[in-house]
Enzyme design. Structure first.
Site, PDB file in Angstrom:
ATOM      1  CG  ASP A  54      -5.068 -10.687   2.853  1.00 31.64           C
ATOM      2  OD1 ASP A  54      -3.855 -10.548   2.616  1.00 31.64           O
ATOM      3  OD2 ASP A  54      -5.536 -10.761   4.000  1.00 31.64           O
ATOM      4  CG  ASN A  78      -0.287  -0.061   2.533  1.00 27.12           C
ATOM      5  OD1 ASN A  78       0.793   0.509   2.724  1.00 27.12           O
ATOM      6  ND2 ASN A  78      -0.904  -0.740   3.497  1.00 27.12           N
ATOM      7  CE  LYS A  79       0.299   8.669  -0.408  1.00 31.62           C
ATOM      8  NZ  LYS A  79      -0.738   9.733  -0.427  1.00 31.62           N
ATOM      9  CE  LYS A  80       2.230   3.655   8.500  1.00 27.77           C
ATOM     10  NZ  LYS A  80       3.152   2.552   8.773  1.00 27.77           N
ATOM     11  CD  GLU A  81       2.183  -2.630   3.415  1.00 27.15           C
ATOM     12  OE1 GLU A  81       1.860  -3.432   4.321  1.00 27.15           O
ATOM     13  OE2 GLU A  81       1.835  -2.774   2.218  1.00 27.15           O
TER      14      GLU A  81
END
Length: 476
Positions: A263, A195-198
């Site tokens: 997922d 995701n964006k944060k990761e």
């Protein structure tokens, strides 16, 4: 229609997601903590298990390889897998290992506590060898491999690289749901789905506009030697980069819970690729699947039929899709109750819509999460207002009301009162006009709360009709 049932292998951290549901209305005399009265509990597959669940409901043939402990949680996990006809023969047991179990305590629809019981040590060398041996024997039967990494010790750097190398030699795509800040262990995989944060943490790039997004995608693609780089962007959709940037916008209408949506995305992409879709088509399909899942509560899944139905509904009139029958609203209300949504109900004729109506409905909507409007049918309006009414027929009135942002659903009722409809919906809040002050309101014995809303002075359908008639007289 996607008719193939590709064989997909999932390797990663299996766990149990355990939920305790209850209510809280007092503080413990022993310590300044809440006392929760647990009323029910449930357990579902978590971690890599949720990916497996998603693949299973899509109709995929699924194999799983993981490492678990020799404990009661492992037995429970095996039982859950066997319920969906997933073989547990490739689950390797390490006697000193704790099978992961995450317990969440939920009171009044709020998560108040989570506690974990697990081991996060790297798997041992013997387990590593068993996994590789199994993979080498069976690699040719898989269309793709999903690595579901939750940082619990199964996907060590060495094992991850060995899996990717074996897969690449056999032209099998490896899709990775990554964990941590160092993605070098995933080098050579087909794609990652951070995701964006990761992605920001892995690339040290602050993603704030299109240029920084492209830079992050390029960084992931080059450093991890990916065929395609992806970043999921929550409500904005999914960004894809092979040679150019493509953003597939989200298609979710209502978002109740994003738990497990990642997922769903990786499972749906693998399923679509196994049905010979290209990556852009696969991501579009995954966006549809995620749109269904975020409209459910908890780590949910979706079926092909639900996805096709959802896609079809996106092309229908938005207003028509919000006009429901008694049977439809009963099922929908039950779902909303299960999701913990606060339902508001009001009713009326709403013959000629004016600003007073709009402000009334906006205030009604502010008292909860969902506003359901009971609309008097034409026959009902005639009984209440006289033979000259309504001015607008029930279908026109319903369509206009359903188009308002404040109104979630409209239901037409033929009876003189909406009591039977209110019984079906069981609203938390019943809203009526301020002129009902001191009077009995139909359905107030069913709703938890009654709210009386003042009308805008001088604004009414009757006054509007009078002005029209007076203007006609002046013009004649």
């Amino acid at each position: 229609m996607l008719s193939k049932k590709p064989n997909i292998l999932v390797i990663g951290d299996l766990m149990i997601d355990h939920y305790l549901w209850g209510s809280c209305d007092r503080i413990s005399p022993e310590a300044p903590v809440q006392v929760v009265n647990v009323k029910k509990e449930s357990s579902v597959l978590g971690g890599a298990g949720n990916v497996i669940n998603n693949l299973f409901t899509l109709g995929t043939t699924v194999d799983v390889i993981s490492v678990i402990g020799d404990d009661n949680v492992a037995n429970e996990l095996k039982s859950l897998l066997e319920k969906i006809k997933i073989s547990t023969s490739n689950l390797i047991v390490e006697n000193n290992r704790k099978t992961s179990k995450k317990s969440r305590l939920i009171a009044s629809q709020q998560q108040v506590l989570r506690y974990d019981m697990e081991s996060i040590d790297d798997i041992n060398e013997e387990s590593h060898k068993k996994i590789i041996s199994n993979l080498e024997k069976n690699i040719k039967k898989y269309s793709s491999i999903i690595l579901s990494d939750y940082g619990k010790g199964v996907l060590t750097t060495k094992l991850t690289q060995d899996i990717i190398n074996i897969a690449n030699k056999n032209s099998v795509k490896v899709l990775v749901d990554p964990k941590g800040k160092d993605y070098s262990k995933y080098k050579g995989s087909y794609t990652l789905t951070p995701n964006k944060k990761e992605a920001q943490e892995a690339t040290n790039i602050d993603i704030k506009d299109e240029n920084s997004l492209i830079n992050a995608l390029k960084d992931l693609k080059e450093k991890c030697d990916l065929e395609v780089s992806l970043i999921t962007l929550s409500e904005q959709g999914i960004a894809i980069f092979d040679e150019n940037l493509t953003i597939k916008p989200t298609v979710a209408r209502e978002v109740y819970d994003v738990t497990g949506a990642g997922d769903t995305v990786i499972a749906s992409i693998a399923f679509a690729l196994g049905n010979d879709l290209n990556i852009n088509e696969a991501v579009s399909f995954a966006n549809l699947a995620a749109g269904v899942v975020v409209g459910k509560l908890g780590s949910a899944t979706t079926t092909l039929d639900e996805i096709y139905e959802y896609e079809s509904s996106l092309h229908k009139s938005n207003s028509n899709s919000h006009i429901k029958t008694f049977e439809e609203i009963e099922k929908l209300a039950a779902k909303l109750h299960n999701l913990g949504k606060k339902i508001v109900f009001t009713n009326g004729c709403f013959d000629i819509l004016h600003v007073g109506h709009v402000k009334y409905l906006e205030e009604a909507r502010s008292y909860g999460d969902v506003l359901i409007l009971g609309l008097n049918a034409d026959s009902s309006v005639k009984k209440l207002k006289g033979e000259s009414r309504p001015i607008n027929n029930q279908d026109d009135r319903a369509y206009i009301l359903a188009s308002l942002e404040s109104v979630d659903y409209v239901v037409i009722f033929e009876e003189e009162t909406p009591y039977e409809l209110i019984k079906l919906i069981k609203p938390h809040v019943l809203v009526k006009g301020g002129d009902y002050e001191g009077k009995d309101v139909v359905g107030q014995d069913i709703a938890d709360e009654l709210k009386l809303v003042k009308f805008v002075d001088g604004k009414s359908t009757t006054n509007t009709i009078k002005r029209i008639q007076e203007n006609e007289k002046c013009n004649n």
